[in-house]
Design an enzyme around this catalytic site. Structure first.
Site, mmCIF file in Angstrom:
data_model
loop_
_atom_site.group_PDB
_atom_site.id
_atom_site.type_symbol
_atom_site.label_atom_id
_atom_site.label_comp_id
_atom_site.label_asym_id
_atom_site.label_seq_id
_atom_site.Cartn_x
_atom_site.Cartn_y
_atom_site.Cartn_z
ATOM 1 N N GLY A 6 0.246 1.443 -1.992
ATOM 2 C CA GLY A 6 -0.756 1.030 -1.013
ATOM 3 C C GLY A 6 -1.238 -0.384 -1.294
ATOM 4 N N ASP A 32 4.256 -0.597 -0.412
ATOM 5 C CA ASP A 32 3.484 -0.055 0.722
ATOM 6 C C ASP A 32 4.482 0.394 1.772
ATOM 7 O OD1 ASP A 32 0.147 -0.829 1.557
ATOM 8 O OD2 ASP A 32 1.463 0.457 2.756
ATOM 9 N N ILE A 33 3.986 1.156 2.740
ATOM 10 C CA ILE A 33 4.917 1.647 3.767
ATOM 11 C C ILE A 33 5.365 0.498 4.648
ATOM 12 C CG2 ILE A 33 3.122 2.248 5.461
ATOM 13 C CD1 ILE A 33 4.806 4.921 5.825
ATOM 14 N N TYR A 140 -11.222 13.361 4.615
ATOM 15 C CA TYR A 140 -11.094 12.305 3.594
ATOM 16 C C TYR A 140 -11.872 12.709 2.334
ATOM 17 C CZ TYR A 140 -12.086 7.725 1.461
ATOM 18 O OH TYR A 140 -12.223 6.670 0.592
ATOM 19 N N LYS A 144 -10.514 13.623 -1.382
ATOM 20 C CA LYS A 144 -10.906 12.849 -2.558
ATOM 21 C C LYS A 144 -11.507 13.761 -3.627
ATOM 22 C CE LYS A 144 -9.523 8.784 -1.454
ATOM 23 N NZ LYS A 144 -8.405 8.160 -2.216
#
Ligand code: VAH
Length: 315
Positions: A6, A32-33, A140, A144
């Site tokens: 990322g 990263d993608i 999210y 996490k």
């Protein structure tokens, strides 16, 4: 060598630059993608990687003799509420890939970013303690909180040196944030410089814990460089710097741009913001590994405007 997953995101961009400066560009592999900024690829090693592709991740770890992984890929709070199952899949599968590789290949350390997004409506709102009620209300936040416990599990069961911080909202002038609830505190600077007006998607008195990116980068590196015996928690350390509302940051900006005006049009992100604390107690980070923030609201606003003006002029 260090793998950054990322690396083209808001935090990843800054951490990759900092890591390259410390370890040298040949010892940091940014992935990263996709990466919109070609310059970023030219400044060091870049590999395309979908963080859910554990096979490709393992191949890169072997190819570059990776010993540490910074896992910074995730779908943030607001975007995650529009794609709950994908957000869970992306955030969890990617972390489990990292933890399994760290276990199998006995990596030295891994870094996992958590967030004040783990806290919910029944968490104490002022000076939220390190140990407290944690009932996240977004996918999210759930991912996490689960991620923190997975890091703790791999530390307990397999000795993986996993380290984790609960970031507040992060503010920076390099890469834009994507899909977060605290993103208003970045958007507001661009709008103040571009057209002197901003329509804020949170109400004026919405207090949120925030942090300037240089502090977040320093805190992350201080945590990762601390001797393992100073790390007393393997879930997420609370990390804090400043708290402010849209009204207060507007007043701070108006000291530099008197004509700047704000209007308020709360949207779905208001409910997410309302579920999060106003301020965070990060005493344990300060005691265990010497955390200390540098920037307050005024110095952050000044530095953001100075640097954004340069960027906007150059653009
Ligand atoms: C978000 N910027 O808004 C992230 C962060 C505390 C906020 O997790 O989702």
């Amino acid at each position: 060598n260090i793998l950054v997953i990322g690396a083209c995101g808001q935090l990843g961009t800054e951490l990759t630059v900092a890591l390259r400066n410390i370890y040298g560009e040949h010892h940091v592999v940014a992935t990263d993608i996709h990466c919109a900024d070609p310059a970023f690829k030219e400044q060091g090693i870049f590999e395309e990687l979908n963080a859910m592709d554990g096979k490709k991740m393992a191949e890169l770890v072997n190819k570059y003799q990776i010993t540490q992984i910074y896992h910074l890929a995730a779908m943030l709070s607001a975007k995650g509420e529009q794609n709950p199952l994908f957000a869970w899949k992306l955030n969890m599968e990617s972390l489990l890939n990292v933890l399994e590789i760290a276990r199998e290949k006995q990596l030295n350390k891994i870094y996992f970013p958590s967030s004040i997004g783990v806290f919910g409506f029944d968490t104490p709102k002022q000076n939220t303690p390190q140990q407290t009620i944690i009932n996240p209300t977004t996918v999210y936040g759930i991912s996490k909180q689960a991620g923190e416990h997975w890091c703790n599990y791999y530390f307990d069961k397999f000795g993986v040196d996993a380290r984790c911080l609960r970031y507040p909202g992060l503010i920076s002038y390099n890469a834009l944030p994507g899909g977060g609830t605290t993103d208003y505190a970045v958007d507001i600077f661009y709008k103040a410089l571009e057209n002197n007006a901003y329509e804020c998607f949170l109400s004026e008195d919405t207090y949120l814990p925030m942090m300037y990116m240089p502090d977040a980068v320093k805190g992350t590196l201080d945590l990762m460089h601390a001797p393992a015996n100073q790390i007393k928690t393997r879930t997420g350390y609370n990390l804090a710097a400043i708290s402010f509302s849209p009204k207060e940051i507007t007043q701070a900006i108006q000291k530099h741009i008197p004509a700047f005006t704000i209007s308020y049009k709360p949207d779905g992100r208001q409910q997410i913001a309302d579920s999060w604390p106003d301020s965070i107690d990060d005493t344990q980070s300060r005691q265990d590994w010497g955390w200390q923030h540098q920037y307050n609201l005024a110095t952050m606003v000044e530095d953001m405007l100075v640097n954004l003006k340069k960027k906007v002029v150059l653009a």
